[in-house]
Write a protein that holds these residues in place. Structure first.
Motif, mmCIF file in Angstrom:
data_model
loop_
_atom_site.group_PDB
_atom_site.id
_atom_site.type_symbol
_atom_site.label_atom_id
_atom_site.label_comp_id
_atom_site.label_asym_id
_atom_site.label_seq_id
_atom_site.Cartn_x
_atom_site.Cartn_y
_atom_site.Cartn_z
ATOM 1 N N ILE A 191 -7.755 2.361 5.706
ATOM 2 C CA ILE A 191 -8.187 1.846 4.403
ATOM 3 C C ILE A 191 -9.671 2.158 4.192
ATOM 4 O O ILE A 191 -10.437 2.297 5.154
ATOM 5 C CB ILE A 191 -7.947 0.324 4.295
ATOM 6 C CG1 ILE A 191 -8.647 -0.415 5.443
ATOM 7 C CG2 ILE A 191 -6.462 0.020 4.285
ATOM 8 C CD1 ILE A 191 -8.574 -1.929 5.335
ATOM 9 N N TYR A 248 -5.553 5.929 3.623
ATOM 10 C CA TYR A 248 -4.133 5.772 3.333
ATOM 11 C C TYR A 248 -3.247 6.634 4.241
ATOM 12 O O TYR A 248 -2.099 6.908 3.916
ATOM 13 C CB TYR A 248 -3.826 6.047 1.858
ATOM 14 C CG TYR A 248 -4.644 5.197 0.920
ATOM 15 C CD1 TYR A 248 -4.627 3.810 1.043
ATOM 16 C CD2 TYR A 248 -5.455 5.764 -0.058
ATOM 17 C CE1 TYR A 248 -5.402 3.012 0.204
ATOM 18 C CE2 TYR A 248 -6.233 4.958 -0.899
ATOM 19 C CZ TYR A 248 -6.195 3.590 -0.757
ATOM 20 O OH TYR A 248 -6.961 2.802 -1.581
ATOM 21 N N THR A 257 0.832 -1.214 0.000
ATOM 22 C CA THR A 257 0.000 0.000 0.000
ATOM 23 C C THR A 257 0.856 1.249 0.000
ATOM 24 O O THR A 257 0.618 2.187 -0.777
ATOM 25 C CB THR A 257 -0.934 0.016 1.228
ATOM 26 O OG1 THR A 257 -1.673 -1.198 1.271
ATOM 27 C CG2 THR A 257 -1.907 1.181 1.160
ATOM 28 N N SER A 308 2.659 1.902 -3.457
ATOM 29 C CA SER A 308 1.858 1.704 -4.664
ATOM 30 C C SER A 308 1.845 2.974 -5.513
ATOM 31 O O SER A 308 1.968 4.084 -4.999
ATOM 32 C CB SER A 308 0.424 1.306 -4.306
ATOM 33 O OG SER A 308 -0.180 2.308 -3.515
ATOM 34 N N ASN A 362 -5.769 -1.161 8.505
ATOM 35 C CA ASN A 362 -5.049 -2.406 8.223
ATOM 36 C C ASN A 362 -3.897 -2.539 9.199
ATOM 37 O O ASN A 362 -2.972 -1.734 9.197
ATOM 38 C CB ASN A 362 -4.525 -2.373 6.784
ATOM 39 C CG ASN A 362 -3.638 -3.561 6.462
ATOM 40 O OD1 ASN A 362 -3.615 -4.567 7.174
ATOM 41 N ND2 ASN A 362 -2.882 -3.450 5.373
#
Length: 360
Positions: A177, A222, A130, A133, A204
């Motif tokens: 998330i 995020y 994540t 990314s 997460n």
């Protein structure tokens, strides 16, 4: 009149860190040439070099690592000089060379790769995909495949939550998330709503199911957070771990700069660095003698720049800003030097320099 009972329950007790931030804050600066073809032959060696630096930084509680992205054209000119003079060049990348310009353009720059690997080594495995990314940072488009060997290396055992009163039992790093987009009826069919989820209470933390936080306001998705597992809330890294890097970073804070002056001007410390120490490294053929007074003591916010003086002089001359207008020589930017054996590689100089600096 009887007192109204509080509807909010008392927070559950959690582990308290026994270690705290050291009084002297340490920042190290390394050039991106630490992984140049003169120093690393392939991706496996590149990964090993950066891992060595990350371990040293965690061991000595370095607050910040600055990666100075040395322009490739400058590096190429220096390497060409070495080759034409008949001296040894330590080899090139073992990956097959590709003349396809499009693929070459997609290859991450050395500075970005060093900075990303440094961040990787202090990132929990469940957050890597994540955090790195491409939808969070377009520069990460080709970064994840470069972690091939990094995934195989053992976890660094001197991270803030380790050996600090077992705080890892009550606190964990996580990332907010998005919850599943709600379904709505459209033409007698259930479809996902058009609007995108931008805030959430779900995090997460590496478990099978995300943890739902017991907080009043939702948090932008995020976002990297430190979670109090017992109370299902968010706390500061300092409260959880006791030892943090600059900008409340988990471990050390990684900063990449492409202009030499920004090593100094973009410091996360409001008052800047209190002293600057030079460590001569990566100068395999030079004598390594620099006219600076020897380092004697460390206090305040110390910046230790580890590089060859020749490389710093080139960067200083190529800096187009007016920051160094009144300075004639790059050596004027340093308060002192820390002497180490001549001919040391950057990654070895990091460990030697930190050992001498901290022990003083």
């Amino acid at each position: 009149m009887a007192k109204r009972k509080s509807t909010e329950s008392e927070p559950l007790p959690t582990k308290k860190p026994t270690k705290s931030n050291p009084e002297t804050s340490l920042t190290i600066c390394i050039p991106s040439t630490v992984i140049s073809s003169k120093n690393a032959y392939n991706l496996q060696q590149i990964t090993s070099i950066v891992y060595q630096i990350a371990r040293a930084a965690c061991t000595y509680k370095v607050a910040e690592i600055v990666v100075f992205d040395v322009p490739k054209d400058t590096t190429a000119k220096e390497e060409q000089k070495v080759t034409s003079s008949g001296k040894v060049v330590f080899g090139d990348d073992d990956e097959p060379k590709n003349n396809n310009k499009k693929e070459e353009d997609e290859k991450p720059e050395d500075g970005l790769l060093v900075a990303s690997l440094l961040q990787f080594f202090i990132t929990p495995p469940y957050l890597v995909k994540t955090m790195f990314s491409a939808h969070l940072n377009k520069n990460f488009k080709n970064i994840l495949p470069k972690f091939k060997y990094a995934f195989k290396l053992p976890k660094i055992t001197t991270l803030p939550f380790m050996q600090n009163n077992e705080v890892y039992k009550d606190f964990k790093e996580g990332m907010i998330i998005p919850r599943e987009t709600p379904l709505i009826k459209k033409k007698n069919k259930k479809v996902k709503a058009d609007h995108k989820i931008t805030v959430s209470k779900y995090v997460n933390i590496g478990e099978k199911e995300p943890l739902k936080l017991e907080i009043k306001r939702e948090i932008p998705i995020y976002s990297r957070v430190t979670v109090d597992l017992k109370n299902k809330t968010i706390v500061s890294p300092l409260q959880a771990y006791g030892v943090i890097g600059h900008k409340a970073a988990f471990g050390y804070h990684v900063r990449m700069v492409s202009e030499f002056n920004k090593i100094f001007t973009q410091s996360p410390i409001a008052d800047g660095y209190s002293s600057t120490v030079f460590v001569n490294a990566g100068d395999y053929f030079g004598k390594g003698e620099v006219e600076l007074s020897e380092h004697k003591e460390s206090n305040g916010n110390v910046l230790m720049i580890i590089s060859s003086m020749k490389e710093l002089q080139v960067a200083f001359k190529n800096d187009t800003s007016n920051v160094f207008e009144s300075i004639k020589d790059v050596k004027e930017l340093f308060d002192c030097k820390l002497s180490i054996p001549n001919g040391c590689r950057i990654e070895d100089a990091v460990m030697i320099g930190l050992t001498k600096l901290v022990d003083v």
